[in-house]
Each structure stands twice: as structure tokens, then as C-alpha cells.
Design a protein around this motif. Structure first.
Motif, PDB file in Angstrom:
ATOM      1  N   ARG A 206      45.184  48.421  51.562  1.00  0.00           N
ATOM      2  CA  ARG A 206      45.987  47.191  51.621  1.00  0.00           C
ATOM      3  C   ARG A 206      45.444  46.265  52.705  1.00  0.00           C
ATOM      4  NH1 ARG A 206      51.239  45.338  50.111  1.00  0.00           N
ATOM      5  NH2 ARG A 206      51.418  47.231  48.846  1.00  0.00           N
ATOM      6  N   LEU A 207      45.071  46.833  53.837  1.00  0.00           N
ATOM      7  CA  LEU A 207      44.523  46.014  54.919  1.00  0.00           C
ATOM      8  C   LEU A 207      43.196  45.387  54.515  1.00  0.00           C
ATOM      9  CD1 LEU A 207      45.270  48.378  57.939  1.00  0.00           C
ATOM     10  CD2 LEU A 207      46.440  46.228  57.399  1.00  0.00           C
ATOM     11  N   ASN A 210      43.936  42.283  52.704  1.00  0.00           N
ATOM     12  CA  ASN A 210      44.846  41.382  53.413  1.00  0.00           C
ATOM     13  C   ASN A 210      44.092  40.284  54.166  1.00  0.00           C
ATOM     14  OD1 ASN A 210      47.417  40.613  54.804  1.00  0.00           O
ATOM     15  ND2 ASN A 210      46.285  41.360  56.592  1.00  0.00           N
ATOM     16  N   ALA A 213      48.707  38.606  56.536  1.00  0.00           N
ATOM     17  CA  ALA A 213      49.861  39.331  57.070  1.00  0.00           C
ATOM     18  C   ALA A 213      49.473  40.182  58.278  1.00  0.00           C
ATOM     19  CB  ALA A 213      50.476  40.218  55.990  1.00  0.00           C
ATOM     20  N   CYS A 218      52.100  44.447  56.593  1.00  0.00           N
ATOM     21  CA  CYS A 218      51.407  45.222  55.552  1.00  0.00           C
ATOM     22  C   CYS A 218      52.036  46.598  55.406  1.00  0.00           C
ATOM     23  CB  CYS A 218      49.922  45.339  55.893  1.00  0.00           C
ATOM     24  SG  CYS A 218      48.971  43.817  55.698  1.00  0.00           S
TER      25      CYS A 218
END
Length: 256
Positions: A206-207, A210, A213, A218
Motif C-alpha cells: 500500500r505504501l 501511496n 497519505a 495508510c
């Protein structure tokens, strides 16, 4: 219709020469090359490839006796057509060969995954990404700031625990849970293989995607998706962010 041009005598000789180097047991050597010299060439080429693969796949080599190893290398050398002449890419070509041919009788069920695991170290060591050129604040707070992910970090997922395989540990069946590994090349150019859990893998991925955010946001979004909003899980997630930072998987935070 135009007829295909006939190959020159030189081209015919080169084809026969190469065919014999690949498969000396089934492809006859060119008639006008001295057998002793031909044997020297054949051994030299084969031994170079075998030595290179042994250096790139030391665990796989250790799992095979000399006969089995030479048979595996010979099959690769004979049957696979490489897409690159670079020695540094031969290891990746070996993995392509294993993927394309599928499982053969006598293969360990983890062979292809183990090959990929061993190759990953070489691939990351040759990666030319320069983390020093990436704009970031190395002292930034990766929880409340926007984390910057290192291009020299990646998550590897396998059915088998490839990082534990050795001569005296060769599982015949994959365990119920996959093996997840974070591979990182840190600021000192040292490589680290770190076994991680599913939450770490999902948060790291996810990071990577990203751009806006904070690390905390996150994490909260991921936990909401998973339906895991317990305080203990959230604390574990915050600890993961700190651990990723300490391992240089997170370089710091984005500069405003």
C-alpha cells in the motif's frame, strides 16, 4: 516466389559447431574440426555455464550431486534459447527455462521458487537505482508524514519456505501458509532477507502505491479494509512502520 538463399559454407559450419557444443551426444561435430580441439571447446563452454549457474544458485547446486547437476545444466544449455548474451542475465534465463519446461520427474517441488529466491539477491545487487538521488527527508516521521519507499526494497511471496531449504530440509509439500520475504538493499548497499507477515506485506505494498497519505492514514485504511481495528493490531502496524524505516525499506518522508 523467391527462393530462400542457400546458407554459405561458413554458416553451415557455424551451425554445426554450435549444435555440437549444445548437445555433443546427439549432434555430430563438424567433420573438418579436430576432435580433440572440439572436445576442448565443448568442455570449456559447458563448464563456464555450469560454473556461472553454480555461483548464482549455490543452494540448488548443493541439492544435486554432480551427475544430476550436470544433467540439469546440460538440459538448460541444450534446450533453452537465451534472449540476451549478457552473463549477468544468464541466471534469469535459467529461471525462464525452469518456468517454461514445467516440472520434470525428479525435480524438487520447490525448484523454480528456490531459483527465483536465489536470483533475487543478484538482481537487487545489480539494480542501479540511486536512493541518494530521491528527494526525501531521512529524519521525517513515517507515521505522520508521507513515507518514501525505497526502490531497493521488494516483497517476495512463495508457496515454500525457500529461505530455509538446504540439504537436510527439503519439504515435499507446501505448508498451509505462504512464505513472505522483504528483500532490502540498505544505504550501505548490504542486502537483507527479512521474513515478514501478511500485515507487513500488505502495508508495504500500500505504501508503494501511496503518494499523498501519511503512514498512519495508510495503516488505518488497510485495517478498515481488513476489519481489524483492534488497538493491539493498530499498535503492531505502527511498529511495522518503524521497523520498515529502520531497515531502509522506508527512506524517510516526502519533502514538502
Amino acid at each position: 516466389m523467391r527462393e530462400a538463399p542457400e546458407r554459405s559454407s561458413t554458416a553451415i559450419l557455424q551451425h554445426a559447431f554450435a549444435a555440437h557444443l549444445r548437445d555433443p551426444d546427439r549432434a555430430p561435430a563438424p567433420a573438418d574440426v579436430e576432435p580433440r580441439r572440439m572436445a576442448v571447446y565443448a568442455d570449456l563452454f559447458f563448464n563456464n555455464v555450469a560454473g556461472l549457474l553454480a555461483a548464482n544458485f549455490p543452494v540448488i547446486r548443493s541439492l544435486h550431486d554432480d551427475g544430476a547437476w550436470h544433467a540439469l545444466v546440460r538440459a538448460f544449455y541444450r534446450d533453452h534459447r537465451c534472449h540476451t548474451p549478457l552473463f549477468t542475465d544468464i541466471a534469469r534465463e535459467f529461471i525462464r527455462y525452469l518456468e517454461d519446461r514445467g516440472a520434470e520427474p525428479g525435480d524438487a517441488p520447490f525448484l523454480t521458487e528456490l531459483a527465483h529466491y536465489e536470483w533475487s539477491e543478484l538482481a537487487l545487487s545489480l539494480d542501479e537505482s540511486d536512493i541518494a538521488a530521491i528527494a526525501h527527508d531521512p529524519e521525517g516521521d513515517v507515521v505522520d508524514g508521507i513515507p518514501v519507499v525505497s526502490p531497493l526494497a521488494r516483497v517476495l511471496a512463495y508457496r515454500f519456505p525457500v529461505h530455509r531449504i538446504r540439504v537436510d530440509f527439503q519439504p515435499s509439500e507446501a505448508p498451509a501458509q505462504p512464505t513472505l520475504i522483504l528483500l532490502v538493499r540498505d544505504r550501505a548497499d548490504d542486502l537483507h532477507f527479512i521474513e515478514i507477515d501478511a500485515l507487513t506485506a500488505l502495508l508495504f505494498e500500500r505504501l508503494q502505491a501511496n503518494a499523498e497519505a501519511s503512514g498512519r492514514a495508510c495503516l488505518d485504511a488497510l485495517l478498515a479494509e481488513l476489519g481489524r481495528n483492534e488497538a493491539s493490531v493498530r499498535e503492531s502496524g505502527l511498529a511495522i512502520l518503524a521497523h520498515l524505516r529502520a531497515r531502509d525499506a522506508l527512506l524517510g518522508t516526502r519533502r514538502d
